[in-house]
Design a protein around this motif. Sequence first.
Motif, PDB file in Angstrom:
ATOM      1  N   VAL A  79      59.583  12.397 -44.760  1.00  0.00           N
ATOM      2  CA  VAL A  79      60.000  11.088 -45.265  1.00  0.00           C
ATOM      3  C   VAL A  79      61.519  10.978 -45.236  1.00  0.00           C
ATOM      4  CG1 VAL A  79      60.142   9.653 -47.334  1.00  0.00           C
ATOM      5  CG2 VAL A  79      57.958  10.658 -46.675  1.00  0.00           C
ATOM      6  N   LEU A  80      62.219  12.056 -45.631  1.00  0.00           N
ATOM      7  CA  LEU A  80      63.678  12.046 -45.647  1.00  0.00           C
ATOM      8  C   LEU A  80      64.236  11.873 -44.234  1.00  0.00           C
ATOM      9  CD1 LEU A  80      66.233  12.369 -47.349  1.00  0.00           C
ATOM     10  CD2 LEU A  80      66.047  14.842 -47.026  1.00  0.00           C
ATOM     11  N   VAL A  81      63.661  12.588 -43.272  1.00  0.00           N
ATOM     12  CA  VAL A  81      64.109  12.455 -41.878  1.00  0.00           C
ATOM     13  C   VAL A  81      63.868  11.028 -41.388  1.00  0.00           C
ATOM     14  CG1 VAL A  81      63.666  13.193 -39.504  1.00  0.00           C
ATOM     15  CG2 VAL A  81      63.823  14.900 -41.329  1.00  0.00           C
ATOM     16  N   ASP A  82      62.720  10.478 -41.737  1.00  0.00           N
ATOM     17  CA  ASP A  82      62.413   9.116 -41.305  1.00  0.00           C
ATOM     18  C   ASP A  82      63.397   8.114 -41.901  1.00  0.00           C
ATOM     19  OD1 ASP A  82      60.489   7.365 -39.853  1.00  0.00           O
ATOM     20  OD2 ASP A  82      60.229   6.502 -41.843  1.00  0.00           O
ATOM     21  N   LEU A  83      63.757   8.296 -43.171  1.00  0.00           N
ATOM     22  CA  LEU A  83      64.740   7.413 -43.800  1.00  0.00           C
ATOM     23  C   LEU A  83      66.093   7.496 -43.087  1.00  0.00           C
ATOM     24  CD1 LEU A  83      64.006   7.950 -47.609  1.00  0.00           C
ATOM     25  CD2 LEU A  83      63.663   5.853 -46.302  1.00  0.00           C
ATOM     26  N   ALA A  84      66.490   8.725 -42.733  1.00  0.00           N
ATOM     27  CA  ALA A  84      67.773   8.903 -42.043  1.00  0.00           C
ATOM     28  C   ALA A  84      67.737   8.240 -40.664  1.00  0.00           C
ATOM     29  CB  ALA A  84      68.095  10.391 -41.914  1.00  0.00           C
ATOM     30  N   VAL A  85      66.625   8.390 -39.957  1.00  0.00           N
ATOM     31  CA  VAL A  85      66.494   7.773 -38.631  1.00  0.00           C
ATOM     32  C   VAL A  85      66.600   6.257 -38.746  1.00  0.00           C
ATOM     33  CG1 VAL A  85      64.841   7.314 -36.770  1.00  0.00           C
ATOM     34  CG2 VAL A  85      65.206   9.659 -37.559  1.00  0.00           C
ATOM     35  N   ARG A  86      65.885   5.689 -39.723  1.00  0.00           N
ATOM     36  CA  ARG A  86      65.919   4.235 -39.911  1.00  0.00           C
ATOM     37  C   ARG A  86      67.335   3.767 -40.282  1.00  0.00           C
ATOM     38  NH1 ARG A  86      60.895   1.813 -40.334  1.00  0.00           N
ATOM     39  NH2 ARG A  86      59.132   3.266 -40.389  1.00  0.00           N
ATOM     40  N   SER A  87      68.027   4.556 -41.111  1.00  0.00           N
ATOM     41  CA  SER A  87      69.386   4.201 -41.513  1.00  0.00           C
ATOM     42  C   SER A  87      70.322   4.179 -40.311  1.00  0.00           C
ATOM     43  CB  SER A  87      69.887   5.192 -42.570  1.00  0.00           C
ATOM     44  OG  SER A  87      71.226   4.930 -42.914  1.00  0.00           O
ATOM     45  N   LEU A  88      70.216   5.181 -39.445  1.00  0.00           N
ATOM     46  CA  LEU A  88      71.063   5.239 -38.252  1.00  0.00           C
ATOM     47  C   LEU A  88      70.740   4.092 -37.291  1.00  0.00           C
ATOM     48  CD1 LEU A  88      70.940   9.093 -37.631  1.00  0.00           C
ATOM     49  CD2 LEU A  88      72.967   7.782 -38.283  1.00  0.00           C
ATOM     50  N   MET A  89      69.464   3.751 -37.196  1.00  0.00           N
ATOM     51  CA  MET A  89      69.066   2.645 -36.323  1.00  0.00           C
ATOM     52  C   MET A  89      69.626   1.319 -36.835  1.00  0.00           C
ATOM     53  SD  MET A  89      65.084   3.746 -35.645  1.00  0.00           S
ATOM     54  CE  MET A  89      64.659   2.188 -34.842  1.00  0.00           C
TER      55      MET A  89
ATOM     56  N   GLU B  19      72.168   0.802 -39.112  1.00  0.00           N
ATOM     57  CA  GLU B  19      73.608   0.707 -39.317  1.00  0.00           C
ATOM     58  C   GLU B  19      74.409   0.838 -38.034  1.00  0.00           C
ATOM     59  OE1 GLU B  19      76.980   2.527 -42.371  1.00  0.00           O
ATOM     60  OE2 GLU B  19      74.854   2.978 -42.627  1.00  0.00           O
ATOM     61  N   TYR B  20      73.902   1.650 -37.097  1.00  0.00           N
ATOM     62  CA  TYR B  20      74.695   1.929 -35.905  1.00  0.00           C
ATOM     63  C   TYR B  20      74.019   1.487 -34.612  1.00  0.00           C
ATOM     64  CZ  TYR B  20      77.151   4.803 -39.295  1.00  0.00           C
ATOM     65  OH  TYR B  20      77.834   5.238 -40.393  1.00  0.00           O
ATOM     66  N   GLY B  21      72.839   0.903 -34.703  1.00  0.00           N
ATOM     67  CA  GLY B  21      72.191   0.376 -33.527  1.00  0.00           C
ATOM     68  C   GLY B  21      71.619   1.417 -32.586  1.00  0.00           C
ATOM     69  N   LEU B  22      71.369   2.635 -33.076  1.00  0.00           N
ATOM     70  CA  LEU B  22      70.767   3.656 -32.225  1.00  0.00           C
ATOM     71  C   LEU B  22      69.270   3.392 -32.068  1.00  0.00           C
ATOM     72  CD1 LEU B  22      72.385   6.927 -33.632  1.00  0.00           C
ATOM     73  CD2 LEU B  22      73.040   5.688 -31.579  1.00  0.00           C
ATOM     74  N   SER B  23      68.708   3.848 -30.966  1.00  0.00           N
ATOM     75  CA  SER B  23      67.255   3.836 -30.821  1.00  0.00           C
ATOM     76  C   SER B  23      66.680   4.944 -31.703  1.00  0.00           C
ATOM     77  CB  SER B  23      66.863   4.088 -29.366  1.00  0.00           C
ATOM     78  OG  SER B  23      67.219   5.409 -28.985  1.00  0.00           O
ATOM     79  N   ARG B  24      65.357   4.919 -31.896  1.00  0.00           N
ATOM     80  CA  ARG B  24      64.734   5.983 -32.702  1.00  0.00           C
ATOM     81  C   ARG B  24      64.993   7.349 -32.084  1.00  0.00           C
ATOM     82  NH1 ARG B  24      61.051   6.872 -36.585  1.00  0.00           N
ATOM     83  NH2 ARG B  24      60.833   4.633 -36.975  1.00  0.00           N
ATOM     84  N   GLU B  25      64.829   7.438 -30.764  1.00  0.00           N
ATOM     85  CA  GLU B  25      65.052   8.725 -30.103  1.00  0.00           C
ATOM     86  C   GLU B  25      66.514   9.142 -30.200  1.00  0.00           C
ATOM     87  OE1 GLU B  25      63.493   6.146 -28.850  1.00  0.00           O
ATOM     88  OE2 GLU B  25      61.420   6.886 -28.871  1.00  0.00           O
ATOM     89  N   GLY B  26      67.417   8.159 -30.056  1.00  0.00           N
ATOM     90  CA  GLY B  26      68.839   8.478 -30.161  1.00  0.00           C
ATOM     91  C   GLY B  26      69.227   8.928 -31.553  1.00  0.00           C
ATOM     92  N   ALA B  27      68.645   8.289 -32.581  1.00  0.00           N
ATOM     93  CA  ALA B  27      68.937   8.682 -33.961  1.00  0.00           C
ATOM     94  C   ALA B  27      68.455  10.098 -34.239  1.00  0.00           C
ATOM     95  CB  ALA B  27      68.277   7.700 -34.927  1.00  0.00           C
ATOM     96  N   LEU B  28      67.289  10.428 -33.727  1.00  0.00           N
ATOM     97  CA  LEU B  28      66.760  11.776 -33.937  1.00  0.00           C
ATOM     98  C   LEU B  28      67.602  12.806 -33.207  1.00  0.00           C
ATOM     99  CD1 LEU B  28      64.628  13.508 -35.236  1.00  0.00           C
ATOM    100  CD2 LEU B  28      63.124  13.069 -33.299  1.00  0.00           C
ATOM    101  N   ARG B  29      68.062  12.473 -31.982  1.00  0.00           N
ATOM    102  CA  ARG B  29      68.936  13.403 -31.255  1.00  0.00           C
ATOM    103  C   ARG B  29      70.256  13.591 -31.986  1.00  0.00           C
ATOM    104  NH1 ARG B  29      67.484  10.397 -26.654  1.00  0.00           N
ATOM    105  NH2 ARG B  29      69.636   9.663 -26.376  1.00  0.00           N
TER     106      ARG B  29
ATOM    107  N   GLY C 190      71.555  15.989 -21.962  1.00  0.00           N
ATOM    108  CA  GLY C 190      70.361  16.631 -21.439  1.00  0.00           C
ATOM    109  C   GLY C 190      69.152  15.734 -21.575  1.00  0.00           C
ATOM    110  N   GLN C 191      69.359  14.392 -21.697  1.00  0.00           N
ATOM    111  CA  GLN C 191      68.278  13.447 -21.887  1.00  0.00           C
ATOM    112  C   GLN C 191      68.351  12.402 -20.780  1.00  0.00           C
ATOM    113  OE1 GLN C 191      65.964  13.654 -24.119  1.00  0.00           O
ATOM    114  NE2 GLN C 191      66.798  15.308 -25.368  1.00  0.00           N
ATOM    115  N   PRO C 192      67.210  11.868 -20.315  1.00  0.00           N
ATOM    116  CA  PRO C 192      67.240  10.805 -19.322  1.00  0.00           C
ATOM    117  C   PRO C 192      67.772   9.538 -19.932  1.00  0.00           C
ATOM    118  CG  PRO C 192      65.018  11.141 -20.135  1.00  0.00           C
ATOM    119  CD  PRO C 192      65.860  12.256 -20.700  1.00  0.00           C
ATOM    120  N   PRO C 193      68.439   8.657 -19.154  1.00  0.00           N
ATOM    121  CA  PRO C 193      68.945   7.407 -19.711  1.00  0.00           C
ATOM    122  C   PRO C 193      67.800   6.535 -20.157  1.00  0.00           C
ATOM    123  CG  PRO C 193      69.125   7.427 -17.316  1.00  0.00           C
ATOM    124  CD  PRO C 193      68.709   8.804 -17.719  1.00  0.00           C
TER     125      PRO C 193
END
Length: 287
Positions: free
Chosen positions: A190-200, A202-212, A267-270
Amino acid sequence: MAAEPTGQVGWGPLPIPPEPVFDSKDVEDYLWDVTHEFMKDIKGEIRGIGWAATLFRLGKARTLAASSEQARDADREQCSFADGPVLEALRSGEFVLLSDVGRDRRWPGYASAAASHGVQSLLSMPIVSEGMTSAAMNLYAPSPHVFGSDDLLRSQSYVRQVARALRVVVRVAERAEAAAGIAVAQSSLVLVDLAVRSLMDEYGLSREGALRFLQREASHHEFGLRDAALNVVAPVTQVPGRDPSRDRREMADDVEDFRLLAPAELGQPPEAGAPDAHPSTAKGRPA
């Protein structure tokens, strides 16, 4: 909810929950009561015999109860050795008797340590082995050749009685631990999910980008993904002299640098539809 990123950088082991069942005063009181009756039966106090009940779990040993501080110290000393009577008893499932510690050659290193605690003979009895948990009872005597055949027969009856109760304790504890472990895992996800959502958000990252980004932060600071997520959701603000706004600015800079990195560097595809970020556009990065 974000799935656990199995095998990804930064996902550390979850914390082991406490073991309140084993630490319960009820367990200690039970051992005291039943062992007191057993010691009366073999006239242990008159003969100077001390006892200690030891639990072995997850590679660690701890004394659940003991007749005295001297017996507790002797027990801790024995458990500090890589091998000895109590470990042999647990391995074999049989009683292990040292009639004369000074003359026994099976564990010479332990013999001198036992003598320093006033132990000249001892009897190690395996009580229970259940799952990842084992328990044993050790009897310590200040003179050689204290334990006879009658003591061994009475000890067998005592061990059967204690084993029935401790098996129930072990099963209850393992169920409680499993439930606690699930709760810890769920709270971490749950904590990781909250952080991912916050990054998405506030900073416009995708879910995969936030996790990376979280994985990179965890790897860079050498802590687990859960701690990296906690730093995003609730950054350190209580330290005297720290400026909370500075923490947010530094994080924003980190995220901006992260977004400007070329996909090849990550190391990730665009991502589909995303323009390639050329290294020359990153802050301070040479083309």
